[in-house]
Design an enzyme around this catalytic site. Structure first.
Site, PDB file in Angstrom:
ATOM      1  N   ALA A 273       1.291   3.903  -3.264  1.00 54.85           N
ATOM      2  CA  ALA A 273       0.917   5.299  -3.094  1.00 54.85           C
ATOM      3  C   ALA A 273       2.083   6.232  -3.413  1.00 54.85           C
ATOM      4  CB  ALA A 273       0.418   5.539  -1.674  1.00 54.85           C
ATOM      5  N   LYS A 274       3.265   5.872  -2.962  1.00 54.84           N
ATOM      6  CA  LYS A 274       4.432   6.707  -3.246  1.00 54.84           C
ATOM      7  C   LYS A 274       4.790   6.681  -4.729  1.00 54.84           C
ATOM      8  CE  LYS A 274       5.522   8.248   0.905  1.00 54.84           C
ATOM      9  NZ  LYS A 274       5.525   9.682   1.227  1.00 54.84           N
TER      10      LYS A 274
ATOM     11  N   ASP B  63       0.824  -1.207   0.000  1.00 53.79           N
ATOM     12  CA  ASP B  63       0.000   0.000   0.000  1.00 53.79           C
ATOM     13  C   ASP B  63       0.862   1.263   0.000  1.00 53.79           C
ATOM     14  OD1 ASP B  63       0.865  -0.803   2.513  1.00 53.79           O
ATOM     15  OD2 ASP B  63      -1.008  -0.317   3.544  1.00 53.79           O
ATOM     16  N   TYR B  64       1.871   1.273   0.847  1.00 51.21           N
ATOM     17  CA  TYR B  64       2.778   2.423   0.945  1.00 51.21           C
ATOM     18  C   TYR B  64       3.524   2.655  -0.367  1.00 51.21           C
ATOM     19  CZ  TYR B  64       7.098   4.849   2.381  1.00 51.21           C
ATOM     20  OH  TYR B  64       8.170   5.711   2.481  1.00 51.21           O
ATOM     21  N   THR B  65       4.091   1.583  -0.926  1.00 50.32           N
ATOM     22  CA  THR B  65       4.899   1.712  -2.142  1.00 50.32           C
ATOM     23  C   THR B  65       4.048   2.138  -3.331  1.00 50.32           C
ATOM     24  OG1 THR B  65       6.392   0.017  -1.302  1.00 50.32           O
ATOM     25  CG2 THR B  65       6.570   0.554  -3.632  1.00 50.32           C
TER      26      THR B  65
END
Length: 275
Positions: free
Chosen positions: A184-185, A180-182
């Site tokens: 979004a970034k 999820d983090y990757t």
């Protein structure tokens, strides 16, 4: 100062650089989202050390934000806002401009919403939900969009602007399941490059600084020590990047020395990932 060093144009007394100029860090009013703790606090301190005026944005860390502001009375202002809330961001921008007597023309999109860097605690491919992905998109992409658009009119009026977003080296080296983090970034990196093209004619640069795991921030506090040791062993510098080292690169993109640089993603991880 040597002859080859770029010399910022002198701005008006209010602190707004003249159109087309490359403002010195000491002339800038900087907004750092998520600026109360960890990497955000290191970025705030780096700008303050150069004489900039800094807006320390926070969502829930009021005490830490105010303590940091109190260390630099007159040049730092702690203001609350959830970056996902456009009206709250616009209120922050206007309050800061009124307080300092000049608008924000440098923004650092650092806020990270509800995320802990611990691979054992993250959802893997077979179980991650779209809601988890959406949650990080709300913080990293919608939040950055809100901040940029709220600050944009003042940047356009001044003929100068600096936008720096915090990314990740997991684009190139996805060794932990931060799906999820990757994702979004990665979307924020795309926005960085397309906004750089769209806003360049207005004198606004848009760049990204991508670190690896930092030692140590609140978000990485749960990371096992053996993970840090393994990362250090794999870098040419044999060390894990610190928040202060990453903050140095943020200063570069905001400084006169980066006046010809836009749409770029600079990896700051001790050489772990190559370009």
């Amino acid at each position: 100062m040597t002859a080859s060093t770029p010399t910022p144009d002198a701005g008006p007394a209010a602190g707004i650089p003249s159109p087309g100029s490359a403002p010195a860090l000491s002339e800038q009013i900087v907004l750092v989202t998520g600026g109360a703790r960890g990497l955000g606090a290191a970025i705030c301190r780096a700008f303050l050390a150069q004489g900039a005026r800094v807006v320390i944005n926070y969502r829930s860390s009021a005490e830490a934000a105010q303590a940091l502001a109190d260390e630099h009375a007159g040049r730092a202002l702690a203001l609350p806002a959830d970056v996902r809330d456009r009206s709250a961001v616009e209120s922050l921008i206007s309050t800061a401009a009124e307080h300092f007597g000049a608008p924000i023309t440098t923004v650092v999109n650092n806020a990270l919403v509800d995320f802990v860097f611990n691979g054992d605690a993250r959802s893997h491919a077979e179980e991650i939900t779209y809601e988890e992905l959406s949650g990080q998109f709300e913080g990293s992409v919608k939040g950055a969009l809100n901040v940029i658009q709220a600050a944009l009119p003042s940047m356009v009026d001044a003929g100068i602007g600096r936008v720096i977003s915090i990314g990740t080296n997991l684009f190139q080296h996805p060794v932990v399941p931060y799906h999820d983090y990757t994702a979004a970034k990665a979307a924020l990196l795309s926005l960085t490059r397309t906004f750089a093209d769209d806003l360049g004619p207005s004198g606004i640069t848009v760049n990204m600084v991508s670190g690896g795991l930092l030692q140590t921030t609140d978000a990485s506090a749960a990371t096992p020590e053996e993970v840090f040791e393994g990362i250090a062993a794999g870098t040419p510098l044999r060390s894990v990047t610190t928040p202060e080292q990453l903050a140095d690169a943020v200063l570069f993109f905001a400084s006169p020395w980066a006046r010809g640089v836009t749409g770029q993603n600079l990896i700051v991880d001790g050489g772990l990932v190559k370009g």
